[in-house]
Design a protein around this motif. Structure first.
Motif, short mmCIF file in Angstrom:
data_model
loop_
_atom_site.label_atom_id
_atom_site.label_comp_id
_atom_site.label_asym_id
_atom_site.label_seq_id
_atom_site.Cartn_x
_atom_site.Cartn_y
_atom_site.Cartn_z
N VAL A 1 -5.51 0.93 2.22
CA VAL A 1 -4.87 -0.12 3.01
C VAL A 1 -5.81 -1.32 3.15
O VAL A 1 -5.41 -2.47 2.95
N ALA B 1 0.82 -1.21 0.00
CA ALA B 1 0.00 0.00 0.00
C ALA B 1 0.86 1.26 0.00
O ALA B 1 0.34 2.37 -0.07
N ALA C 1 -0.49 1.32 8.44
CA ALA C 1 -1.30 0.17 8.05
C ALA C 1 -2.08 -0.35 9.25
O ALA C 1 -3.29 -0.60 9.16
#
Lengths: 331, 331
Positions: free
Chosen positions: A43, A18, A25
């Motif tokens: 994410v 991501a 995250a």
DNA sequence: GTGAAAGCGCTAACAA
DNA sequence: TTGTTAGCGCTTTCAC
């Protein structure tokens, strides 16, 4: 046996894919902290694509909450335990909590072994379950440092326990018989050294009045049968209703009455206790009986242990949950 | 609710108290690596004194083995599951492995939820259990990346499954009746769409020969009863023995025979299937029946999943475990 | 034989 | 809002 991608994705993989940091995250996935909505969506999408599943071990290690609870039971047969366990599990699963099942088989060594294992696994709490409400838990359970709930078992004074309301169950049985116009009600039940039997008998006596007669015996069909033999071999008035301490006893009673040509429910109405369907649905006529709502007991126990594990305070004492009457043909 | 020393001892505490490093403490406690016998003893003693218990979460995180396995079942009632679970647990506990119980209640959503939870918890394997041997597992189970064992359930082709040996069970029932000198044996069983019913019926037919007659119906006492009504309302020779597909059916059969004044086992011998004691011990006379040895099935399933989790190879296929005959009064 | 150090996968300060 | 850093408690190389 093994999937194409044998190694599991970690949050590190997600973060990299991501294009964010690990902590971002983490924040995004858990929806906490201050995270940009866009980032969060991205994410989450990436995590989904990768099939990311967080490692509960790592999380538990850090948060000191394993999101697992243990259920200790002395029952190997399952009649009482599994309905309760299913109830517990139903509640827990919706909160992301899993259930360790530990069957101690009434063996103290096994109980200790299981208890240690649960502690090692950092369970957030323990539910102790038994096959009778006056069975005492293993002494180790008392000084554990984690919350314990007692379901269908005897907890110490300052603990939280859940029992079926045996007195209320007995009352609705007798009241049902009263409603049917019966007045000479006999109570045939199990062993007097079972607390549940005594509670039910006391409640019965209160409603049945001075004519109320209690026959204690065993928790078996045979006892129901022989109790009827005794009653009918004596002279004097016969009952017009019988409230039995268990479905098995009731089955013996019904069979014995039929053998004697007594019509059920016309001559004698019969009510059981347990709603164990393998028995209560199969008597002739099918048995009117009291259901202890074991699954609901499990729900409540699950909710309670969940609360305690979050350090919520619970009023100590025995919570008695209402039983219900299941009307079938016998009364 | 909380112990005097509320915080748990870590290996760090042990190391400090024993005056060694953490890694030495670890080596000593696990008995691996090169450790001086004295040091080892000392560390172990100190650990004991401190009441040290290793954190399974931390260990699992590192070793990638959680020492936990999951049991997925569609049974909420417990008749089959709990004896098996107890058997599984008995084996596992001696190997330091714990058991997650997941009751799916036949709900695919719940099954998925539980499965995900098990994976998150890094279980070393899963045992799938059902209430009939031809029940298919949730499809997600097939491509999991961790070992799966099927017990009393239908596994895919390349999997390892454990079933009761229904054919052998039926055979020993019929052979027992042959030994008793019975030759006109009737088989009254449950629903034909159950694989177990068909397997037993086939085995029965092989031994009973051309005169063998199978009556499929339901898994209920009532069906046993009505089957007897049918048989005795027809003309023609009557059976001198009846092999029933379940104890419940057998109970219906026995009751119906008694209603007709047929003597058991003199006129007709009756054998059941299940050894469900609430039924089989309570018939009059008590029921001779086939026990599926569910606990042993659990043992074997437990051993198998333990092996698989250690990357041992197991021959795929269905392992059929022998049933045993429990002789009581009815045959 | 023993200890220092790295790191399992994740969360939670704190700094940027 | 995001990234850096420091661990949770343990096992496991690898120097010493």
């Amino acid at each position: 046996m093994s999937s194409p991608d044998d190694k599991r994705r970690t949050i590190r993989d997600v973060a990299k894919a991501a294009g964010v940091s690990i902590s971002t995250a983490s924040n995004a996935l858990n929806g906490i902290g201050r995270t940009n909505a866009e980032t969060r969506e991205k994410v989450k999408r990436v995590a989904d694509e990768l099939g990311f599943r967080p490692n509960a071990l790592a999380r538990g290690l850090l948060t000191k909450r394993s999101h697992a609870i243990g259920m200790l039971t002395n029952d190997t047969y399952g009649r009482l335990t599994l309905p309760m366990a299913a109830g517990v599990s139903e509640i827990l699963v919706d909160h992301g909590v899993s259930l360790f099942l530990c069957a101690t088989n009434n063996d103290p060594r096994l109980a200790k072994l299981h208890l240690d294992a649960l502690l090692d696994r950092q369970v957030d709490g323990i539910i102790f379950t038994a096959t009778r409400i006056d069975l005492e838990p293993p002494p180790e359970l008392l000084k554990l440092g984690i919350p314990v709930i007692y379901a269908f078992a005897q907890g110490p004074a300052d603990s939280v326990s859940f029992h079926p309301d045996d007195a209320q169950g007995a009352r609705i049985a007798v009241q049902h018989l009263h409603t049917l116009g019966r007045s000479r009600i006999l109570h045939i039940t199990g062993e007097q050294n079972y607390l549940a039997a005594r509670i039910r008998a006391d409640a019965y006596r209160e409603l049945a009045g001075p004519s109320g007669q209690v026959m204690f015996g065993e928790w078996s069909e045979e006892w129901g049968h022989s109790a009827i033999d005794t009653v009918y071999s004596q002279s004097g008035p016969k009952p017009d209703a019988i409230f039995c301490g268990s479905d098995e006893i009731a089955r013996g009673v019904i069979d014995a009455l039929r053998d004697r040509g007594v019509s059920i429910p016309d001559d004698v109405a019969v009510v059981g206790f347990d709603n164990w369907e393998v028995v209560s649905k199969q008597t002739r006529p099918p048995l009117t009986t009291i259901d202890m709502e074991l699954k609901e007991l499990g729900h409540r126990a699950g909710l309670a242990i969940l609360g305690l594990s979050r350090r919520e305070k619970l009023e100590p004492g025995i919570v008695r949950l209402p039983c219900s009457l299941v009307a079938r043909g016998s009364a």
